[in-house]
Write a protein that holds these residues in place. Structure first.
Motif, short mmCIF file in Angstrom:
data_model
loop_
_atom_site.label_atom_id
_atom_site.label_comp_id
_atom_site.label_asym_id
_atom_site.label_seq_id
_atom_site.Cartn_x
_atom_site.Cartn_y
_atom_site.Cartn_z
N ASN A 471 0.78 -1.23 0.06
CA ASN A 471 0.13 0.09 -0.02
C ASN A 471 0.87 1.18 -0.06
OD1 ASN A 471 -2.39 -1.70 0.11
ND2 ASN A 471 -2.47 -1.74 2.33
N ASP A 472 2.15 1.06 -0.16
CA ASP A 472 2.94 2.38 0.11
C ASP A 472 2.78 3.16 -1.23
OD1 ASP A 472 5.66 3.83 -0.53
OD2 ASP A 472 5.93 3.15 1.44
N PRO A 473 2.76 4.48 -0.83
CA PRO A 473 2.50 5.47 -2.30
C PRO A 473 3.26 5.24 -3.26
CG PRO A 473 2.16 6.66 0.09
CD PRO A 473 2.74 5.15 0.24
N LYS A 505 -6.29 -0.03 -5.44
CA LYS A 505 -5.54 0.40 -4.22
C LYS A 505 -5.48 1.70 -3.79
CE LYS A 505 -3.46 -3.44 -2.96
NZ LYS A 505 -3.47 -3.70 -1.37
N CYS A 506 -5.39 2.71 -5.02
CA CYS A 506 -5.48 4.29 -4.43
C CYS A 506 -6.97 4.46 -3.65
CB CYS A 506 -5.32 4.93 -5.52
SG CYS A 506 -3.96 5.24 -6.40
N GLU A 507 -7.92 3.93 -4.09
CA GLU A 507 -9.31 4.07 -3.25
C GLU A 507 -9.21 3.42 -2.04
OE1 GLU A 507 -12.23 4.08 -7.24
OE2 GLU A 507 -11.84 2.08 -6.17
N GLN A 508 -8.61 2.24 -1.78
CA GLN A 508 -8.39 1.63 -0.45
C GLN A 508 -7.60 2.45 0.37
OE1 GLN A 508 -7.15 -2.42 -0.90
NE2 GLN A 508 -6.73 -2.54 1.29
N VAL A 509 -6.17 2.95 -0.07
CA VAL A 509 -5.27 3.24 0.76
C VAL A 509 -5.42 5.04 1.04
CG1 VAL A 509 -2.98 3.84 0.87
CG2 VAL A 509 -3.94 1.62 -0.01
N LEU A 510 -5.79 5.62 -0.17
CA LEU A 510 -5.99 7.10 -0.16
C LEU A 510 -7.10 7.73 0.27
CD1 LEU A 510 -3.28 7.67 -3.05
CD2 LEU A 510 -2.64 7.81 -0.37
N GLY A 511 -8.29 7.02 -0.50
CA GLY A 511 -9.41 7.59 -0.39
C GLY A 511 -10.28 7.98 -1.74
N ASP A 512 -11.26 8.00 -1.77
CA ASP A 512 -12.19 8.24 -2.84
C ASP A 512 -11.71 9.32 -3.57
OD1 ASP A 512 -13.96 6.81 -4.89
OD2 ASP A 512 -15.11 8.67 -4.53
N ASN A 513 -11.48 10.47 -2.67
CA ASN A 513 -11.47 11.98 -3.33
C ASN A 513 -9.95 12.44 -3.23
OD1 ASN A 513 -14.13 12.69 -3.94
ND2 ASN A 513 -14.84 12.96 -1.85
N HIS A 514 -8.88 11.42 -2.99
CA HIS A 514 -7.39 11.92 -2.81
C HIS A 514 -6.97 12.46 -4.06
CE1 HIS A 514 -3.15 11.99 -2.45
NE2 HIS A 514 -3.41 11.81 -1.20
N PRO A 515 -6.39 13.50 -4.58
CA PRO A 515 -5.77 13.89 -5.64
C PRO A 515 -5.17 12.79 -6.71
CG PRO A 515 -5.21 15.50 -4.12
CD PRO A 515 -5.74 14.40 -3.53
N ASP A 516 -4.37 11.80 -5.97
CA ASP A 516 -3.74 10.75 -6.67
C ASP A 516 -4.63 9.86 -7.13
OD1 ASP A 516 -1.33 11.99 -6.12
OD2 ASP A 516 -0.69 10.73 -4.59
#
Length: 853
Positions: A471-473, A505-516
């Motif tokens: 899950n590392d960015p 993975k981005c949705e899971q780790v960073l959230g649905d609205n994170h810029p990445d």
């Protein structure tokens, strides 16, 4: 590496969504690439007689028939071509490079300049061209950047006649197209292990093993020098040549060993090959033969000079050519010891030495990278060599305190990093090397060689997955960048699943609205669109835009990107009523937020101009595209992909307005640049090739048009797949050219297949499906089958009125075509009744190039 499909990615094409135009390489290498004072220099600079960078001539016995055939290939006028090119292909170690070198030395007096080029990749071809520039204009080249040096060399070759370029060890024949297509005043000769993929216009010479008598003579010449062989030596040499399979590299290396060890006879050496040292051999027949030879040689070298063996195993993991001596020198090693070790390896024909760099045969490397079994244990020398190679490259990238690694150092070491990345052992981890892979990948991407960066990015991701949590960015960024490289290389089958996994993975780790996360969603949507899957692309782009407006604000550059990309998708779906207002709003925002000359603003202006053209508003489109091209040339430079897009789109408008005298040179120049900057198989290059073919067809040059359409279709089927919208465009356009040439049987068959595929892939009402329906009706009418043509025209008109509107140019075309067919049917009926003369009526032409969607 870009992590977002930015607004500035322009689109141009004759049937797809974001393409540009370009075809065979021309001699357009001016613009802002070179400073003004250097633009005319190539024409005035002369090469000294006999200028070359040829390696020393190698011993080449026999092959007279092959040399004569090669001369005929290069000196003939093949199909009227001015430039003559050819290729020598065969197994590794069969003697291709030796034959080419022997040809070059034999015919030195026939050429004003001969240049030996490392043809393994586009990047290495460019490096070889920079050395030509340094040779001819060393003062100017010392201050010029790499792109300018390559452009200067191309200019020089375009101006001057009677040269020979030898591309050695070509991995992909398509890599040569920017040069064989652009440079017409000399000869091109390639050597390659590839037997297929060569253009039909390029004659090839297949090289086999040596004649038994020549193999025996060569072995005796290498071993005995100028001493005449005895009858017994001849017999033993003949037996050894049989054992070596008459394989030239094996003959050369066995002979080199015997020349260094005069006390060993041919027969004694043959017995050594069959000894316990040979039991480690495995692989192909050629590899087994060579492994047996090298085991004997290495066994001797381990005692005579262990450093030479160490250097050889280190060089096995680097790029095969242009390995600097300094790169192989372990810290604290005397340079004289390195030079002596290299000299011994050269004496045994294990390497080729120039005095400052060495080359290792690719087959030598293949065998030395493979674990060898000695007695009851498995040797780890190959892995020790790998470790030394990694440390050597990292040491060379670590400048003294207070200094930075230069661009030239990166350019020199990047091929070695690519090789290390492509041959990395599983579960191998080296964090500093990972960072070097990533930087080298970014540099290749910036230089327009994104597909070459794939091994580097694959290695970066693999090593980060070993060291970091899933899950590392940094891992998410590496996955995104690798997917982007796959997409840039036209490999959507690998790009899309990787984008999908990254987004999850981005949705899971960073959230649905994170810029990445939003960037990942945008990139996946663009990949769907590139694959022609608009049903998934449009909703994803709409959702991304709504989220970016909420999270980043209405004026954020990424919000403007989303707005542009959604407009592109609407246009691709044929929904101009939503696309054009969105383009207008995006352009206004870009001018307000970013300024009039910002690349995103130029992209917005271009895209609006193209959409206006698609809508049939040429009066609005032409000034927009004229202004955009002038600004792109001024702000971005002549070779920037956005400049190429603008040039293509202006050519589109000129063709639409009937100005083919201006359109065709614009298309040709754009295609030449696309091949140079993007590569021969890039989707945008293929679009450019399609567009040039359409202009040739419009000008009545059906011979060139059909040839170009056929080549483009074959490449699109290979690169994009059989059902990709751009492939279907090529199929439609080739059918239209067949129809124009009067070959209705092939045209109708191809139209029917294309229509069926478009209905399946794009849907029944997509503008391209309607184009196919119209064109099939036109072909039926040309064949006199009005019973099938008229109902098809009627259905097409009804759908175009519904989808495109009553006044759209395509709707007007359908209305005219239907009226023409009905008039013709009425005339035929009257003639059948009256039994009088004939009247063919008006035949509507098919619609060919479908402009950017």
């Amino acid at each position: 590496m870009s992590t977002d499909d930015e607004l500035s990615r322009l689109r141009i094409e004759a049937a797809g969504q974001k393409s540009i135009a370009a075809q065979r390489i021309g001699n357009a290498y001016t613009g802002d690439v070179l400073p003004a004072e250097a633009l005319h220099t190539p024409e005035k600079v002369s090469a000294a007689p006999g200028t070359s960078n040829l390696p020393p001539a190698a011993l080449c016995l026999g092959r007279e028939e092959e040399l004569a055939r090669l001369r005929r290939i290069l000196s003939s006028r093949h199909e009227g071509a001015i430039t003559q090119s050819g290729a020598v292909h065969g197994l590794g170690g069969i003697g291709k490079s030796t034959l080419a070198l022997h040809y070059a030395h034999r015919h030195r007096g026939d050429y004003a300049l001969i240049w030996w080029i490392n043809g393994a990749s586009p990047d290495e071809i460019e490096t070889s061209l920079t050395t030509l520039t340094h040779t001819l204009v060393p003062g100017w080249a010392a201050a010029a950047d790499r792109v300018a040096q390559v452009a200067w060399a191309m200019q020089w070759l375009a101006w001057h006649p009677d040269w020979l370029l030898i591309y050695d060890n070509v991995e992909n024949p398509d890599d040569l197209t920017p040069y064989t297509g652009a440079l017409h005043q000399g000869h091109h000769l390639a050597t390659s292990r590839r037997t297929t993929g060569w253009p039909d216009s390029a004659p090839t010479l297949a090289l086999g093993t040596l004649d038994p008598a020549d193999a025996t003579t060569l072995l005796c010449r290498i071993v005995l020098k100028d001493v005449d062989s005895t009858a017994r030596q001849q017999t033993e040499a003949r037996s050894l040549a049989v054992e070596l399979g008459y394989f030239p590299l094996a003959i050369k290396q066995a002979g080199a060993y015997l020349a260094q060890n005069r006390g060993i006879s041919f027969d004694a050496y043959r017995r050594r090959l069959d000894s316990k040292l040979a039991k480690t051999a495995h692989g192909s027949d050629a590899e087994r033969t060579l492994a047996r030879i090298w085991n004997v040689t290495l066994h001797t070298l381990e005692t005579a000079d262990p450093l030479a063996v160490e250097l050889l195993y280190t060089a096995a993991w680097l790029a095969p050519d242009d390995i600097p001596h300094s790169l192989l020198a372990p810290s604290g090693t005397d340079p004289d010891d390195i030079a002596e070790a290299v000299g011994i390896l050269a004496a045994y024909s294990m390497v080729t030495d120039t005095g400052t760099t060495l080359s290792v045969h690719r087959m030598v490397q293949t065998v030395l990278r493979t674990p060898q079994h000695t007695h009851d244990s498995q040797s780890t020398r190959h892995l020790q060599g790998r470790d030394r190679a990694e440390q050597a490259v990292l040491h060379s990238l670590s400048p003294p305190p207070g200094q930075n690694t230069t661009k030239d150092q990166w350019d020199t070491l990047t091929p070695h990093l690519v090789t290390l990345a492509a041959t990395r052992p599983l579960e191998h981890h080296n964090p500093p090397l990972t960072n070097a892979y990533e930087i080298a990948g970014q540099r290749l991407h910036q230089q327009g060689h994104t597909s070459r960066a794939v091994p580097l990015l694959e290695a970066t991701l693999a090593q980060r997955e070993l060291a970091l949590s899933d899950n590392d960015p940094d891992i998410l960024a590496s996955r995104n960048n690798l997917a982007y490289a796959y997409q840039a290389a036209g490999d959507l089958e690998r790009a899309i699943p990787l984008y999908e996994a990254t987004l999850a993975k981005c949705e899971q780790v960073l959230g649905d609205n994170h810029p990445d996360t939003l960037t990942s969603r945008n990139n996946l949507a663009r990949a769907y669109q590139a694959a022609g899957d608009l049903e998934r692309a449009v909703p994803l782009l709409e959702a991304t835009l709504a989220q970016r407006e909420q999270v980043l604000g209405d004026n954020h550059p990424h919000t403007l990107t989303s707005r542009n990309n959604l407009a592109v998708a609407y246009e691709a779906a044929g929904d101009l009523e939503r696309a054009i207002p969105l383009y207008e709003a995006t352009l206004a925002k870009c001018e307000q937020v970013l300024g009039d000359n910002h690349p995103h603003t130029l992209a917005g202006r271009n895209n609006l101009g193209v959409a206006c053209q698609v809508a049939g508003d040429l009066g609005r489109a032409a000034p927009l595209l004229e202004a955009t091209l002038a600004q792109c040339e001024q702000v971005l430079g002549d070779n920037h992909p956005h400049t190429l897009a603008s040039r293509n789109n202006l050519a589109d408008v000129c063709q639409a307005a009937g100005d083919l005298e201006r359109a065709i040179p614009l298309y040709e120049a754009t295609l030449a640049k696309c091949e140079q900057v993007l590569g021969d198989n890039h989707p945008d290059t293929l679009t450019s090739r399609n567009n040039l073919a359409s202009a040739y067809q419009a000008a009545g040059d059906l011979e060139r048009a059909i040839s170009l359409y056929e080549a483009t279709l074959a490449q699109r089927e290979q690169v994009l797949g059989d059902n990709h919208p751009d492939t279907l465009t090529s199929r439609n356009n080739l059918a239209s050219a067949y129809q124009a040439a009067g070959d209705l049987e092939r045209a109708i068959s191809l139209y029917e297949a294309t229509l069926a595929q478009r209905e399946q892939v794009l849907g029944d009402n997509h503008p391209h499906t309607l184009t196919s329906r119209n064109n099939l009706a036109s072909a039926y009418q040309a064949a006199g089958d009005l019973e099938r043509a008229i109902p098809l025209y009627e259905a097409t008109l009804a759908q175009r009125e519904q989808v495109l509107g009553d006044n759209h140019p395509h709707t007007l075309t359908s209305r005219n075509n239907l009226a023409s067919a009905r008039e013709l049917a009425q005339t035929v009926q009257q003639l059948n009744t009256a039994t009088r003369g004939t009247n063919s009526g008006r035949q509507p032409p098919p619609e060919t190039t479908e402009r950017p969607v």
